[in-house]
Design an enzyme around this catalytic site. Structure first.
Site, PDB file in Angstrom:
ATOM      1  N   ALA A 201       0.860  -1.191   0.000  1.00  0.00           N
ATOM      2  CA  ALA A 201       0.000   0.000   0.000  1.00  0.00           C
ATOM      3  C   ALA A 201       0.889   1.231   0.000  1.00  0.00           C
ATOM      4  O   ALA A 201       1.731   1.392   0.872  1.00  0.00           O
ATOM      5  CB  ALA A 201      -0.915   0.005   1.214  1.00  0.00           C
ATOM      6  N   HIS A 202       0.713   2.040  -1.023  1.00  0.00           N
ATOM      7  CA  HIS A 202       1.559   3.239  -1.114  1.00  0.00           C
ATOM      8  C   HIS A 202       0.912   4.401  -1.860  1.00  0.00           C
ATOM      9  O   HIS A 202       1.527   5.444  -2.010  1.00  0.00           O
ATOM     10  CB  HIS A 202       2.869   2.888  -1.819  1.00  0.00           C
ATOM     11  CG  HIS A 202       2.669   2.519  -3.257  1.00  0.00           C
ATOM     12  ND1 HIS A 202       2.340   1.251  -3.646  1.00  0.00           N
ATOM     13  CD2 HIS A 202       2.704   3.271  -4.376  1.00  0.00           C
ATOM     14  CE1 HIS A 202       2.197   1.219  -4.969  1.00  0.00           C
ATOM     15  NE2 HIS A 202       2.405   2.436  -5.433  1.00  0.00           N
ATOM     16  N   ARG A 203      -0.315   4.231  -2.364  1.00  0.00           N
ATOM     17  CA  ARG A 203      -0.917   5.315  -3.172  1.00  0.00           C
ATOM     18  C   ARG A 203      -1.108   6.562  -2.324  1.00  0.00           C
ATOM     19  O   ARG A 203      -1.517   6.479  -1.159  1.00  0.00           O
ATOM     20  CB  ARG A 203      -2.311   4.913  -3.691  1.00  0.00           C
ATOM     21  CG  ARG A 203      -2.365   3.720  -4.560  1.00  0.00           C
ATOM     22  CD  ARG A 203      -3.187   3.986  -5.812  1.00  0.00           C
ATOM     23  NE  ARG A 203      -2.320   4.478  -6.843  1.00  0.00           N
ATOM     24  CZ  ARG A 203      -1.501   3.692  -7.558  1.00  0.00           C
ATOM     25  NH1 ARG A 203      -1.483   2.401  -7.373  1.00  0.00           N
ATOM     26  NH2 ARG A 203      -0.725   4.219  -8.462  1.00  0.00           N
ATOM     27  N   ARG A 238       7.638   5.624   0.666  1.00  0.00           N
ATOM     28  CA  ARG A 238       6.629   6.689   0.808  1.00  0.00           C
ATOM     29  C   ARG A 238       5.740   6.438   2.031  1.00  0.00           C
ATOM     30  O   ARG A 238       5.487   7.332   2.832  1.00  0.00           O
ATOM     31  CB  ARG A 238       5.777   6.703  -0.470  1.00  0.00           C
ATOM     32  CG  ARG A 238       4.607   7.604  -0.381  1.00  0.00           C
ATOM     33  CD  ARG A 238       3.611   7.382  -1.510  1.00  0.00           C
ATOM     34  NE  ARG A 238       2.764   8.547  -1.540  1.00  0.00           N
ATOM     35  CZ  ARG A 238       2.964   9.593  -2.313  1.00  0.00           C
ATOM     36  NH1 ARG A 238       3.942   9.599  -3.180  1.00  0.00           N
ATOM     37  NH2 ARG A 238       2.179  10.633  -2.246  1.00  0.00           N
TER      38      ARG A 238
END
Ligand code: UDP
Length: 361
Positions: A201-203, A238
């Protein structure tokens, strides 16, 4: 005749790897890495693993804040475009690196856009705005699927500029299957097939918002407990930077991002994939693993239509129920129609050869 490719993030480097090989053999190919993803784990590792040569340019762009990042990409890509004067600029996808399309169009350099036509119709996503800009500046549009082609036609892009080419990730997985299969990551992490969830998960619309990030960790914690499985989460820098001093539930195993072979091996053997990535659902489909997408929207409805993916949103209870549903029924689905035939690289090279000096608009 010269082709320049500009790229800079993990999914671009992975997806383009087999195409690079054909461009090197058959064209005067100039490779430009923006280093938008600059850590070893998100960039150089894939050059080492995926047999990619050293790029001709490394733009070392400033990353972090939107304005400086985009202006650096535009300024530095303009310099190299003006110096090299390619006949075609090849761009894949929707990252800020793809905004090199702006100076290219300004200087009359023709653009070929691979992965064009994807639309989530979710304007919170930086990628959605980039896709639209790049598509509308391109002379040659190379979507993966007919659904993406239809999106382009709905936006009045001339059908004569569009060729559906399939998904290049299949070329990459097919070519490297022996290396994926011989990865020792399962033994190293002491994992049995079907005994763990694999998470990415990085959006920005998920992890930049502390509330959404909280929901993701709550879901992962609950799912690990309810299904009595380990939760393996190779965490993107991120997301790591957004965690700050936040306490991570102790049943979630955060690890560094993995190389492509190790990560693919984990995908292939996972009980279920939970992700906000664009590529991971495609790979899940290829490996026939259940996948739950933790996003509110998707640009890939094909996978939901195939029955291979649940778009669960961000509500922890709903994510839990989606995992239950997608893992409950052992269906031997033909989960591959929307991925193409693994001959995308060759198709792209053929199209570029045919069009290289004949793109008039
Ligand atoms: N990937 C990887 N190591 C990891 C996580 C992902 O090699 O630890 C690969 C994955 O197999 C896929 C790509 O990175 O091919 C997905 O990249 P990402 O999710 O960053 O980008 P997106 O697909 O969302 O654009």
């Amino acid at each position: 005749m010269k082709i320049m490719s500009i790229f800079g993030t993990r999914p671009e480097i992975i997806r383009l790897s087999r195409i690079f090989s054909l461009l090197d053999t058959n064209f005067n190919h100039i490779m430009v890495n923006t280093s938008q993803n600059y850590t070893y784990e998100l960039n150089s590792v894939f050059f080492d693993e995926l047999e990619i040569r050293k790029p001709d340019y490394d733009l070392k762009i400033r990353t972090g804040k939107y304005g400086p990042e985009v202006s650096d990409i535009i300024t530095k890509s303009e310099e190299v475009l003006q110096k090299e004067k390619p006949d075609i600029l090849l761009i894949l996808g929707d990252t800020n690196s793809g905004l090199a399309a702006i100076p290219a169009a300004h200087h009359g350099i023709k653009i070929a856009h691979l992965e064009s036509g994807m639309r989530s119709y979710d304007f919170r996503m930086p990628e959605e705005k980039n896709r639209i800009i790049i598509d509308h500046l391109s002379s040659l549009l190379l979507p993966y699927t007919t659904y993406s082609r239809e999106n382009l036609i709905r936006e009045n892009i001339h059908p004569g500029k569009i060729y559906v080419v399939g998904n290049p990730i299949i070329d990459v997985i097919n070519y490297f299957t022996p290396k994926i299969d011989s990865s020792k990551i399962m033994e190293k992490m002491n994992l049995e097939p079907n005994s763990y969830f694999l998470v990415t998960a990085h959006r920005s619309e998920n992890v930049d918002n502390p509330e959404t990030l909280e929901k993701i960790f709550t879901s992962l914690q609950n799912i690990g407990k309810r299904f009595k499985k380990r939760v393996i989460y190779p965490i993107h820098p991120r997301t790591l930077s957004k965690l700050k001093k936040r306490k991570v539930p102790n049943n979630i195993e955060l690890i560094k991002p993995l190389g492509f072979f190790d990560f693919s091996k984990l995908e292939k053997n996972a009980f279920c994939l939970i992700t906000d990535s664009g590529t991971v659902p495609e790979e899940a489909l290829y490996f026939k693993r259940p996948c739950v997408t933790i996003r509110e929207s998707t640009e890939r409805p094909e996978y939901i239509e195939e029955g291979a993916n649940i778009l669960a949103g961000l509500d922890p209870k709903n994510i839990e129920e989606a995992v239950k549903l997608i893992t409950l029924y052992k269906v031997d689905r033909a989960w591959n129609k929307s991925l193409g035939d693994g001959k995308t690289a060759l198709r792209v090279a053929n199209i570029l050869r045919g069009k290289i000096n004949r793109l008039t608009y």
